[in-house]
Structure formats: C-alpha cells, structure tokens
Design an enzyme around this catalytic site. Structure first.
Site, PDB file in Angstrom:
ATOM      1  N   SER A 200       0.845  -1.189   0.000  1.00  0.00           N
ATOM      2  CA  SER A 200       0.000   0.000   0.000  1.00  0.00           C
ATOM      3  C   SER A 200       0.884   1.244   0.000  1.00  0.00           C
ATOM      4  CB  SER A 200      -0.982  -0.054   1.169  1.00  0.00           C
ATOM      5  OG  SER A 200      -2.046   0.835   0.977  1.00  0.00           O
ATOM      6  N   ASP A 316      -8.767  -5.574  -5.923  1.00  0.00           N
ATOM      7  CA  ASP A 316      -8.404  -4.531  -4.971  1.00  0.00           C
ATOM      8  C   ASP A 316      -9.178  -3.276  -5.347  1.00  0.00           C
ATOM      9  OD1 ASP A 316      -7.273  -2.636  -3.345  1.00  0.00           O
ATOM     10  OD2 ASP A 316      -5.193  -3.223  -3.754  1.00  0.00           O
ATOM     11  N   HIS A 347      -7.055  -6.073  -1.399  1.00  0.00           N
ATOM     12  CA  HIS A 347      -5.900  -5.219  -1.146  1.00  0.00           C
ATOM     13  C   HIS A 347      -4.773  -5.979  -0.454  1.00  0.00           C
ATOM     14  CE1 HIS A 347      -3.796  -1.507  -0.818  1.00  0.00           C
ATOM     15  NE2 HIS A 347      -3.875  -1.432   0.504  1.00  0.00           N
TER      16      HIS A 347
END
Length: 595
Positions: A200, A316, A347
């Site tokens: 991320s 995601d 994710h």
C-alpha cells in the site's frame, strides 16, 4: 555460495538454485544487533531552517560486527509506523451533495497520538530475510514518528527521503547517532546494494525512491502500491473515493499519518494541507491538474533503473489494479527488468516468497539465476492459492484479442450483448438513485435505475485478459452526473463462501463532463448527446460455463461516488455505444464459448 575477500572464516550467505537459503548462523534473533539513528536529507520541510533527518532502524546479524561481514539491505519505509489518527466523525469529506458543489460542512482535523518504542521502528521483514543473509532497515517517512519534516502525500520529499537513506547505505557520510547531534555513523556493514518492498503506502515509497534514479537501489517489490494520487482519489474526471473509505481525499490521508513532532505540525498543516492541497485537490471539478500531475509517479520514471517486481490483486477496490499495470507497462518500455504478479483477491498480497527471494537474490547478491528471462506475468487462477501462480508470457495475455460487443435494448429488464450491430436507433434511460447499491441493482430483474445488457449463457469457460473498454453515447437531464459501469457475472452468487470473482468482473467510473479532456470539465447541455470512452480496471479472469457476462450502466455508486439527490436521468444511444472485451482467443473463442 557468496565468497568473501576477508582472510578469516566467516558465516556466509548460501545460495542454492538461485535462492538465498536460511543459514543457521544468521538465524539467531537473540543475537541480532538492533540500533536506531538518523539520516540527514537535503531538504527542510518543517520550516526550522535545518535539513530534515529521517529516523532509521537497523537489524543485522551479529556477524556484521564480529566477522566484519558486509551484507545487502532490504529496506521498508512508511508513514504508518508511529501510529495514525483515529477515524472520528467528520475526518472524511461529506459526500452528500450535488456534483460540482462544495461539501456542506468542513472536515475535522484529528491529531495523531504518536506510538512506538525505540530503537524498534518496525519488526516487518526481519524474520523472513535476516536468516537468509540480508540486513533489514526501516525508516519513518517525513513528518511521521521521530523523522523531521512534514508529510506531503506524494510530494518530492517522500521520494528524496528514502533516497537519502539509500545513499547512506551505499556509503554517503550523512548518518547521525541522534536527531540533532553531530556524531556521525556509517553503514560499514552494508554492501551498498539495497532492495525495497512494502504494501500500500509502504509499496508506493519504493517506487518513489526508484524514480530518483538513486544508484544503490537495485530492486523493488511494490505490493498494491498507489502510483498516482489522482487515480486513487479520482477516476476519469470523477470525484471517487477508494473502496472502503467513502469521502477520503489526499488531505484526509495527510491528517491520518501526520505523527511527527507536535511542535512543528502547524507549519506543514498551513503550507501543505491548508494551502497546496486546498488549492490543488479540486473536489468541485475532479479535473487533472498540475497538483495531481506532480503526484503521479508515471511522470517521474525517466531516470528509474531498479528492477521491478510488481504485485497486486485484481479485486483490490482500494488501490485499484491499474496502479500496478501502468507502471509495469512503462518500466518494460524503459527496458527495466520487470515481472508482474496478480492474484484474484483484494488489497495487499505479496508474491510468493520464492519469487521475492529469487528477485532479491538476483539483484542484491548479483547471482545469475535467470529471473529476468522467466515469464513476465504470474497470475493466480481463480481456485488457486496465492502461492501457486500460473506463468504467462506477459500481461495482458498475448493471445487476447479485442471483441466488440454491441448493446441490444431491453430496459427496464435486461437487454443483450451481441457481436452483431443492429442499427435500430434505440434510446434507453435510467434514473439515478444512490440509495440503491450496485450489488442490488445487478440482482434486480427489473429496474429503472440501471441498464443491464447480458451475453448469452456461456457453454464453455471464457478467459478475459486486459482492460475492457466502454464507449457510450449519452445524454444527461442535468449539467453534471456520475457515471458508473460494472462488468458482472450472473447469476449473482450469494452465501458466505462466495468470492468477489463470482460476481464482479471489473468496474469503472467517469465524469461525462470530461468527455473531451481530463484537464477541463465542460457542463453538459441537458438532452444533448456526448461520446465518452474509457477503460475499466485491468483484469485476468476465467468466467465459468453457465454464467452470463453483464454490462451494467448506472449513475451514482454509493460506495465510491458523491451522493447527489436522486432523479438525474441518463439516456444511452445504443447505436453509438459498445463494450470492447479482451478475450483470450478473440472472437473465435468468444463465439465458441456460446455454442
């Protein structure tokens, strides 16, 4: 085995079949050396008149001290290590207003309560990599934890900060034992070869560092990275929230991570959040501008040299799969060694350890294990575990060819998708109502709030690989409207064991006001038809026999868009609209799947 120039026996890394092996001499956590220090940068982003210093921790085998052993480094940097703001009411933007209008009330700005104990910034990576002969380094990014500066959320300092750390790891004399003191410290235990990874935001920062072209950074493995803040918070001119964070925007993320020195936060708040971001984020139009351009790493890749293994999930809906694909594609064009790993989940999700090990072994130890000659794309198939991807020559699948599907009228029930165009001058209209979820709209037999076009039922599995594209000729009853497009698999599966791939194929969103340009919105003339085309999110999915592919067109998406009052009408001219589907095997495979 990696050899040493030292004259006495050392505990050495062991390489077998192209991978760094676990060495028992390194697998001694109770003897690992852990220390923290500060690395000085060339910028001052907290206004104190001194170069910002980044807080760094190091975890290394004791042999780097007792045996003068030098080892390569795996490095992760993050704005999250010292804690984040609480998700209090009002931290997000209010999305309940008309398109083009300002939010009805201001956001609140919570203060982050910094957490963490020295010298440990993070324990990530250490148990996987130190026992294999690597050193692990962490740093808190600018304006977070015990690092100086201010967050900028994609600004230049977030690229230059890890660059400074990598330069220190490569021999530069810019390390200090304290935040403000003058006692120097060198990375004498480092070979100067550095790899980066993270997930991320932590996956964004390896790319940010790589775009600087810093010499010591040899390889990166970004996992679900945000590679463009415009693509994260906007979509084809539309103000869009990342999945699960309705109302988030770039200034929200700034507040969420700003855990640095409390006495210096006001400077960054005023200069960055309340000035630069307030002027640039433009929630009224959603247009692409210089502010967003400067926070798009695709625009900064010309000097990048680090080998790239990119990882992402096709489902995601937070950091969407386009983020990795666009960088992978550009890196290939630059001649950078690249691999792409996609899985079918949401994710996060790193590549298998074997893939990461081979990547870092090749570029940090310099072992010629041939990874650069292996298949470029590794896709986890629908019923497989993430550790068992299928190799393909590239992504999209080189055998994928575009199949054009035309829309056949059927509202308010459902129409059809056909490879044959029938010119019948058909118009179909939907009425916006954000109170009805996309999931519900896809399951309704009849609805005035969406248009749905279905393929015939598949008699054979159909493999889609690439970026579906939608072309629409549409008119709005108002000067502005949300546009949402889902590609779904029907019948809609229900139950606790249902995977997202059972229902959602891919999605996309756009602002019809940006039909000509992303940089300028033009209000729609009610009743006038406009041509609009855009890609849906990348996908690689095998649609099983027995299902139908459905194209669903609606307006406001309650999970992603603004929430205007219901009632806006969108009319689609079917003669001027079609879906382009990338099918492995092309039209022949598509036709065969229907026989």
């Amino acid at each position: 085995m990696v050899c040493s120039n030292n004259l006495f026996a050392q505990t050495l890394p062991v390489i077998k079949e192209g991978e760094a092996q676990i060495v028992e001499g390194f697998n001694t956590p109770d003897k690992w050396i852990r220390e923290d220090l500060w690395v000085e940068t060339d910028f001052d982003t907290d206004g104190d008149g001194k170069p910002d210093r980044m807080h760094v921790d190091v975890t290394r085998p004791f042999q780097t001290e007792t045996e003068n052993l030098k080892l390569p480094v795996i490095y992760e940097t993050s704005p999250y290590y010292a804690g984040t703001a609480q998700m209090v009411d009002g931290i997000m933007w209010n999305v309940k207003h008309e398109i083009g209008e300002k939010a009805p009330n201001p956001r609140v700005h919570p203060e982050v309560q910094r957490t963490g104990k020295r010298p440990v910034i993070s324990n990530s990576l250490i148990h996987e990599w130190i026992k294999r002969g690597f050193i692990v380094v962490h740093s808190s990014s600018p304006g977070t934890g015990l690092s100086d500066g201010s967050p900028s959320i994609g600004g230049l300092n977030e690229s230059l900060a890890p660059k400074a750390v990598i330069e220190w790891l490569s021999g530069k004399d810019n390390g200090y034992t304290s935040r403000e003191g003058n006692q120097k410290v060198k990375a004498y235990w480092s070979t100067g070869k550095v790899g980066m990874t993270g997930t991320s935001f932590n996956g964004t920062l390896p790319l940010a560092a790589a775009t600087t072209g810093v010499e010591g950074l040899k390889a990166i493995i970004p996992i679900a990275p945000n590679t463009s803040y415009y693509h994260y918070y906007r979509s084809n001119g539309l103000v869009r929230s990342p999945g699960g964070y309705l109302g988030e925007d770039i200034d929200v993320l700034y507040d969420f991570v700003h855990s640095g020195d409390e006495a210096k936060r006001a400077y960054g708040n005023k200069l960055i959040r309340d000035t630069e971001m307030a002027k640039g984020l433009d929630r009224e139009s959603g247009d692409y501008n210089d502010f967003w351009k400067g926070r798009d790493y695709l625009n900064q890749m010309s000097g990048m040299k680090a080998a790239l293994l990119m990882s992402h999930g096709f489902n995601d809906w937070n950091v969407m799969p386009e983020h990795s694909y666009r960088i992978y594609k550009a890196a290939k064009e630059l001649g950078i060694p690249t691999q792409l790993y996609y899985h079918q989940d949401g994710h996060g999700g790193p590549p298998p350890m074997k893939m990461m090990n081979r990547w870092f072994t090749r570029y940090l130890f310099g072992v010629q294990n041939g990874v650069e000659n292996e298949p470029k794309a590794w896709i986890v198939r629908e019923n497989e575990r993430q550790m068992n991807p299928t190799p393909y020559a590239d992504y999209p699948n080189p055998s994928a060819l575009n199949v054009k599907l035309f829309l056949v009228a059927g509202a308010p029930k459902h129409g059809a998708l056909s490879t044959k165009q029938k010119s019948v001058k058909a118009l179909e209209t939907l009425v916006d109502d954000v109170s009805i979820s996309g999931d519900s709209l896809a399951q309704l037999e009849t609805s005035n709030h969406r248009l749905l076009y279905l393929s015939p039922k598949l008699t054979k599995d159909l493999h889609i690989s690439g970026l579906p594209r939608i072309n629409l000729r549409l008119a709005s009853s108002k000067p502005a409207a949300n546009l949402s497009v889902w590609l779904v698999a029907l019948p809609w599966e229900k139950g606790k064991d249902v995977r997202i791939t059972d229902n959602i194929i891919t999605r996309g969103w756009a602002d019809p006001q940006n039909h000509e340009s992303l940089t300028k919105s033009n209000p729609l003339k009610p009743g006038k038809f406009y041509d609009l085309a855009f890609d849906l999110q990348p996908d690689d999915q095998i649609i099983p026999a027995g299902q139908q592919i459905g194209l669903m067109i609606f307006s406001s998406d309650q999970d992603f868009t603004l929430w205007p009052e219901p009632g806006t009408e969108l009319t689609i001219d079917l003669d001027g609209s079609h879906l382009t589907l990338p099918v492995v095997g092309g039209l022949q495979a598509f036709d065969s799947s229907l026989k």
